[in-house]
Scaffold this motif. Sequence first.
Motif, PDB file in Angstrom:
ATOM      1  N   THR A 107      30.408  20.053   9.281  1.00 17.97           N
ATOM      2  CA  THR A 107      30.202  21.412   9.766  1.00 17.97           C
ATOM      3  C   THR A 107      30.659  22.344   8.637  1.00 17.97           C
ATOM      4  O   THR A 107      31.816  22.278   8.208  1.00 17.97           O
ATOM      5  N   ARG A 108      29.775  23.204   8.195  1.00 19.08           N
ATOM      6  CA  ARG A 108      30.091  24.118   7.111  1.00 19.08           C
ATOM      7  C   ARG A 108      29.681  25.526   7.523  1.00 19.08           C
ATOM      8  O   ARG A 108      28.641  25.716   8.143  1.00 19.08           O
ATOM      9  N   GLN A 109      30.466  26.399   7.129  1.00 21.05           N
ATOM     10  CA  GLN A 109      30.093  27.802   7.318  1.00 21.05           C
ATOM     11  C   GLN A 109      29.751  28.380   5.966  1.00 21.05           C
ATOM     12  O   GLN A 109      30.488  28.191   5.012  1.00 21.05           O
ATOM     13  N   ILE A 110      28.656  29.064   5.954  1.00 23.35           N
ATOM     14  CA  ILE A 110      28.274  29.730   4.708  1.00 23.35           C
ATOM     15  C   ILE A 110      27.885  31.159   5.013  1.00 23.35           C
ATOM     16  O   ILE A 110      27.517  31.487   6.149  1.00 23.35           O
ATOM     17  N   CYS A 111      27.961  31.958   4.038  1.00 27.05           N
ATOM     18  CA  CYS A 111      27.519  33.339   4.200  1.00 27.05           C
ATOM     19  C   CYS A 111      26.062  33.419   3.841  1.00 27.05           C
ATOM     20  O   CYS A 111      25.538  32.613   3.061  1.00 27.05           O
ATOM     21  N   GLN A 112      25.444  34.467   4.370  1.00 23.95           N
ATOM     22  CA  GLN A 112      24.029  34.646   4.121  1.00 23.95           C
ATOM     23  C   GLN A 112      23.815  34.788   2.602  1.00 23.95           C
ATOM     24  O   GLN A 112      24.552  35.507   1.933  1.00 23.95           O
TER      25      GLN A 112
END
Length: 167
Positions: free
Chosen positions: A160-165
């Motif tokens: 699970t990774r969060q990235i910015c637009q």
Amino acid sequence: RILNNLNAAICIGQSYTVGNHIYTQTGNYTDTFRSASGCDSVVNLSLLVHPRTFSTLTKTLCEGESVVVGGVTYNQAGTYTDTILSSVGCDSIINLTVIVNPNKQTNLARTICEGNAVTVGNQTFTTSGNYTVHLSTSLGCDSTVFLALTVNPNKLTTLTRQICQGE
């Protein structure tokens, strides 16, 4: 005059006696004797001399098997000579060659990933364990394969990774 007809058979190396005559060859023989009363006694002998017979045998065995010839059991490779009696009671010489082919044992240790398989002979294995497979060698003897199979599970990793637009 007394007439006697005899049919006899002997083995080669033996003899047959009529009166004081000794016969060792196949043939028809006539002997005339004087009886105690002064009369002729005629003996017609038909003699058959049986020959010694010779046989050559080759027997191929697998390790652990045996062959019986002339009442003797053989299970070791080699060349043997046996003398047995033929159907007419004379010597029959048998020259026997015994060939002993080995059985085979193979130890296999295999590690595979889940979903794959190992095939030995006509058997396919997909789970961990110790297996014994019986086959035949090219010479027709026993071939035993001992398989130690390890099946490693596939790993499932969830990220699970969060990235910015725009990243």
